[in-house]
Design a protein around this motif. Structure first.
Motif, PDB file in Angstrom:
ATOM      1  N   PHE A 336       0.677  -1.284  -0.105  1.00  8.43           N
ATOM      2  CA  PHE A 336       0.260   0.004   0.155  1.00  8.43           C
ATOM      3  C   PHE A 336       0.749   1.165  -0.088  1.00  8.43           C
ATOM      4  N   LYS A 337       2.230   1.036  -0.322  1.00  8.59           N
ATOM      5  CA  LYS A 337       2.986   2.224  -0.082  1.00  8.59           C
ATOM      6  C   LYS A 337       2.720   3.353  -1.094  1.00  8.59           C
ATOM      7  N   HIS A 338       2.585   2.954  -2.351  1.00  7.71           N
ATOM      8  CA  HIS A 338       2.196   3.929  -3.552  1.00  7.71           C
ATOM      9  C   HIS A 338       0.873   4.355  -3.786  1.00  7.71           C
ATOM     10  N   VAL A 339      -0.103   3.783  -2.727  1.00  8.74           N
ATOM     11  CA  VAL A 339      -1.586   4.221  -3.147  1.00  8.74           C
ATOM     12  C   VAL A 339      -1.770   5.383  -2.566  1.00  8.74           C
ATOM     13  N   SER A 340      -2.596   6.360  -3.277  1.00 14.07           N
ATOM     14  CA  SER A 340      -3.107   7.543  -2.870  1.00 14.07           C
ATOM     15  C   SER A 340      -4.304   7.484  -1.950  1.00 14.07           C
ATOM     16  N   TYR A 341      -4.067   7.858  -0.772  1.00 11.31           N
ATOM     17  CA  TYR A 341      -5.407   7.844   0.300  1.00 11.31           C
ATOM     18  C   TYR A 341      -5.737   9.148   0.085  1.00 11.31           C
ATOM     19  N   THR A 342      -6.448   9.683  -0.867  1.00  9.00           N
ATOM     20  CA  THR A 342      -7.032  11.012  -0.959  1.00  9.00           C
ATOM     21  C   THR A 342      -8.772  10.919  -0.968  1.00  9.00           C
ATOM     22  N   LYS A 343      -9.387  12.097  -0.573  1.00  8.18           N
ATOM     23  CA  LYS A 343     -10.918  12.011  -0.745  1.00  8.18           C
ATOM     24  C   LYS A 343     -11.566  11.425  -2.117  1.00  8.18           C
ATOM     25  N   GLU A 344     -10.782  12.020  -3.373  1.00  7.19           N
ATOM     26  CA  GLU A 344     -11.345  11.604  -4.408  1.00  7.19           C
ATOM     27  C   GLU A 344     -10.971  10.181  -4.724  1.00  7.19           C
ATOM     28  N   SER A 345      -9.717   9.486  -4.539  1.00  4.80           N
ATOM     29  CA  SER A 345      -9.525   8.000  -4.747  1.00  4.80           C
ATOM     30  C   SER A 345     -10.458   7.011  -3.896  1.00  4.80           C
ATOM     31  N   MET A 346     -10.684   7.659  -2.573  1.00  3.62           N
ATOM     32  CA  MET A 346     -11.786   6.893  -1.642  1.00  3.62           C
ATOM     33  C   MET A 346     -13.199   7.118  -2.419  1.00  3.62           C
ATOM     34  N   LEU A 347     -13.674   8.029  -3.081  1.00  7.45           N
ATOM     35  CA  LEU A 347     -14.991   8.142  -3.351  1.00  7.45           C
ATOM     36  C   LEU A 347     -15.160   7.314  -4.578  1.00  7.45           C
ATOM     37  N   ASP A 348     -13.811   7.268  -5.512  1.00  2.18           N
ATOM     38  CA  ASP A 348     -14.135   6.373  -6.625  1.00  2.18           C
ATOM     39  C   ASP A 348     -14.196   4.984  -6.247  1.00  2.18           C
ATOM     40  N   SER A 349     -13.390   4.332  -4.909  1.00  2.00           N
ATOM     41  CA  SER A 349     -13.759   3.380  -4.509  1.00  2.00           C
ATOM     42  C   SER A 349     -15.109   2.831  -4.125  1.00  2.00           C
ATOM     43  N   ILE A 350     -15.737   3.892  -3.580  1.00  2.00           N
ATOM     44  CA  ILE A 350     -17.075   3.792  -3.099  1.00  2.00           C
ATOM     45  C   ILE A 350     -18.040   3.520  -4.123  1.00  2.00           C
ATOM     46  N   ILE A 351     -17.845   4.342  -5.298  1.00  2.00           N
ATOM     47  CA  ILE A 351     -18.468   4.416  -6.262  1.00  2.00           C
ATOM     48  C   ILE A 351     -18.323   2.947  -7.267  1.00  2.00           C
ATOM     49  N   ASN A 352     -16.966   2.283  -7.368  1.00  2.00           N
ATOM     50  CA  ASN A 352     -16.719   1.273  -7.792  1.00  2.00           C
ATOM     51  C   ASN A 352     -17.447   0.041  -7.220  1.00  2.00           C
ATOM     52  N   THR A 353     -17.578  -0.097  -5.656  1.00  2.00           N
ATOM     53  CA  THR A 353     -18.127  -1.057  -5.065  1.00  2.00           C
ATOM     54  C   THR A 353     -19.413  -0.986  -5.211  1.00  2.00           C
ATOM     55  N   ARG A 354     -20.258   0.268  -5.335  1.00  2.00           N
ATOM     56  CA  ARG A 354     -21.727   0.263  -5.304  1.00  2.00           C
ATOM     57  C   ARG A 354     -22.004  -0.298  -6.884  1.00  2.00           C
ATOM     58  N   THR A 355     -21.165  -0.067  -7.926  1.00  2.00           N
ATOM     59  CA  THR A 355     -21.557  -0.284  -9.513  1.00  2.00           C
ATOM     60  C   THR A 355     -20.838  -1.676  -9.747  1.00  2.00           C
ATOM     61  N   LYS A 356     -20.404  -2.368  -8.671  1.00  2.00           N
ATOM     62  CA  LYS A 356     -19.863  -3.889  -8.729  1.00  2.00           C
ATOM     63  C   LYS A 356     -18.593  -3.850 -10.115  1.00  2.00           C
ATOM     64  N   GLY A 357     -17.948  -2.860  -9.788  1.00  2.00           N
ATOM     65  CA  GLY A 357     -16.623  -2.790 -10.900  1.00  2.00           C
ATOM     66  C   GLY A 357     -16.897  -2.142 -11.999  1.00  2.00           C
ATOM     67  N   GLU A 358     -17.942  -1.913 -12.436  1.00  2.00           N
ATOM     68  CA  GLU A 358     -18.262  -1.198 -13.710  1.00  2.00           C
ATOM     69  C   GLU A 358     -17.884   0.409 -13.794  1.00  2.00           C
ATOM     70  N   TYR A 359     -17.610   1.110 -12.589  1.00  2.00           N
ATOM     71  CA  TYR A 359     -17.092   2.222 -12.660  1.00  2.00           C
ATOM     72  C   TYR A 359     -15.513   2.342 -13.012  1.00  2.00           C
ATOM     73  N   ARG A 360     -15.057   1.251 -12.289  1.00  2.00           N
ATOM     74  CA  ARG A 360     -13.304   1.212 -12.504  1.00  2.00           C
ATOM     75  C   ARG A 360     -13.088   0.727 -14.062  1.00  2.00           C
ATOM     76  N   LYS A 361     -13.998  -0.020 -14.612  1.00  2.00           N
ATOM     77  CA  LYS A 361     -13.717  -0.419 -16.045  1.00  2.00           C
ATOM     78  C   LYS A 361     -14.090   0.858 -17.013  1.00  2.00           C
ATOM     79  N   LYS A 362     -15.000   1.720 -16.758  1.00  2.00           N
ATOM     80  CA  LYS A 362     -15.126   3.110 -17.210  1.00  2.00           C
ATOM     81  C   LYS A 362     -13.808   3.820 -17.220  1.00  2.00           C
ATOM     82  N   LEU A 363     -13.264   4.211 -16.034  1.00  2.00           N
ATOM     83  CA  LEU A 363     -12.343   4.732 -15.927  1.00  2.00           C
ATOM     84  C   LEU A 363     -10.943   4.610 -16.535  1.00  2.00           C
TER      85      LEU A 363
END
Length: 548
Positions: A336-363
């Motif tokens: 986890f050394k190079h992972v960015s723990y910002t509000k935007e990255s966490m929001l992306d993770s929340i959206i990706n979880t709710r959309t079952k991975g579809e959001y990450r595919k779009k990004l």
């Protein structure tokens, strides 16, 4: 020796009758492989068998014929160790009472075997098997017939029962097994207490027993429990390697650790190798405890000696444990050394979880299009600068097409993100970012703490190695000098008569367990004096408040 073993497993479909024959030593299981008749069966009984069955074997055979589904549970088997300290008759009465309490409404077969232990023929391996059906007898209904007994239980519209007895789901729950294991511990310990036997067993894991011993201040018991838990090894492996295990045990019991170590190094089976290692570890700890008890019984006036090598070995063991922890933590930290723990990255993770991975595919799709568009535009500029108009126009059109495609996908992503721009999701993303960043900081601090602790141990070893043996002029020379005992060497240190070897070892064990980087220097200065013959510092003199 007080031994605890309590295990429950689910029987396989179409194996009920063969299991019954094996437990009761019938049919082909009456003899062992060399044709000798088995003589280890000392008791058997079956209860709550339905009236339509001729005997227990007929009942379990009928179970095989009906419970044919591979996922079915035709029976369960409980195998448990019985105390050697009780007589055979006392163990039989104990098991009969136990079955009457827990299986009064279940068909069951109880069997008790007693034989010489495979690896220790002088000890008796007495144990019991309980083979029972999960179907709970309902006394308020008529007993189902042979044809109906193993069918699914149901109630008709007129209120009458159809099918057999219903299986009790309580046996599927893990809490049931844990409760039974704990209750069996209490039953055996009460039996020991009734017979004034100063022994006890525990259903807890080795690690939990060790923690309880430390909390209660039972340091001797904790030292015996400070060992790795032995993994379950296949019985066939033990029988195949019986001679090797017995030889290894003989070497360890007689203190021939080099020969035992050679057997360990040559062993290729990891499970067997682990069993041998645990045997060696346990034997060494028992030997240390025995020597401590002997030395504690000596008069205080007799000076005892402790080898530097023993202490250094104990420190090396502790360092190996630390190295393992450091390596594990380093892998986790670097992950986890190079992972960015910002509000935007966490929001992306929340959206990706709710959309079952579809959001990450779009990004990822947008990222790939951006790279292609950037490359196409760069090539367009290169061709234009080189005067290659045709090729430049092709790349320009491709770049424009990718730009339109990028806009389309960006609009889709923004539409997905729109519901999550509310304050509650923003606050959630902010708290998650803070939490994950805090965890990474904790990993780093813990890693640094372990590294410092490892260095403290290195300093301790250096102090021990450099320290000179403390000797007494009266005993080291002259006509009254005490002769050096067998096994002693120049590196053996003498301890004052006010402290026995057992007290010193206990003190040192507590020192190792409580050691931390914050108090390492204090420990080195205050607790290592009995091993270091360093010169005392000259007393500081003061004159009118001015140090001289």
């Amino acid at each position: 020796m007080a031994t605890y073993y309590y295990n429950m497993q689910v029987g396989k479909a179409a194996h009920s009758m063969s299991k019954h024959d094996y437990l009761t030593r019938n049919g082909k299981y009456q003899f062992i492989s060399n044709g000798v008749e088995r003589e280890d069966l000392i008791f058997q009984e079956s209860n709550n068998i339905p009236s339509w069955a001729e005997d227990a074997k007929d009942f379990w055979n009928e179970s095989d014929l009906n419970d044919t589904n591979i996922k079915s549970r035709p029976f369960r088997e409980i195998k448990l160790a019985l105390p050697n300290e009780l007589t055979e008759q006392e163990n039989i009465e104990l098991m009969k009472q136990y079955c009457n309490t827990h299986f009064a409404n279940h068909p069951y077969t109880l069997v008790i075997h007693s034989k010489a232990a495979t690896l220790s023929p002088s000890e008796t391996n007495i144990h019991a098997h309980i083979m029972f059906s999960e179907r709970e007898i309902d006394r308020n209904r008529k007993e189902p017939s042979r044809e109906e007994y193993f069918k699914r239980s149901s109630i008709k519209k007129d209120g009458t029962f159809s099918g057999g007895y219903k299986k009790n789901r309580i046996w599927v729950q893990k809490e049931t097994l844990l409760s039974l294991r704990k209750e069996w511990e209490e039953i055996i310990n009460q039996a020991y207490k009734d017979k004034n036997i100063n022994k006890e067993i525990s259903s807890d894991t080795i690690k939990k027993q060790y923690e309880k011993a430390i909390e209660s201040g039972q340091l001797e018991k904790a030292e015996l429990l400070k060992r790795p838990a032995q993994e379950r090894i296949d019985v066939s492996t033990i029988y195949k390697n019986k001679d090797k295990i017995v030889t290894f045990k003989k070497y360890v019991d007689n203190g021939y650790y080099d020969e035992a170590k050679l057997i360990l190094e040559l062993e290729s089976d990891p499970a067997l190798k682990e069993k041998l290692a645990v045997m060696k570890y346990t034997a060494i700890l028992k030997d240390i405890q025995h020597r401590k008890q002997q030395e504690q019984s000596l008069p205080k006036e007799i000076k005892v000696r402790i080898s530097k090598l023993d202490i250094i070995k104990e420190i090396n063991t502790k360092q190996q444990e630390l190295l393992h922890q450091i390596k594990t933590l380093e892998v986790e930290y670097n992950k986890f050394k190079h992972v960015s723990y910002t509000k935007e990255s966490m929001l992306d993770s929340i959206i990706n979880t709710r959309t079952k991975g579809e959001y990450r595919k779009k990004l990822n799709k947008i990222h790939a299009i951006k790279e292609k568009q950037s490359l196409a535009f760069k090539q367009y500029q290169e061709y234009k600068a080189a005067g290659m108009t045709k090729e430049a126009n092709v790349k320009f059109e491709k770049s424009a097409m990718l730009t339109r495609e990028l806009q389309t996908h960006t609009q889709v992503v923004n539409k997905i993100r729109e519901p999550y721009l509310q304050d509650k999701y923003q606050e959630l993303a902010k708290s998650l970012a803070k939490e994950y960043e805090s965890k990474q900081v904790q990993r780093y601090n813990h890693l640094q703490q372990l590294r410092k602790e490892y260095e403290v141990y290195n300093k301790m070893k250096y102090r021990i190695i450099k320290s000179k043996p403390v000797t007494s002029n009266k005993q080291s020379s002259g006509p009254n000098a005490r002769p050096i005992a067998v096994g002693e060497s120049k590196h053996t240190m003498v301890i004052n008569k006010s402290a026995s070897i057992a007290n010193r070892l206990n003190k040192f064990s507590r020192l190792l367990s409580k050691l931390s980087p914050s108090n390492g220097k204090d420990i080195l200065s205050s607790n290592m004096r009995f091993m270091d013959d360093t010169k005392k510092k000259p007393r500081e003199r003061k004159n009118n408040g001015i140090e001289i």
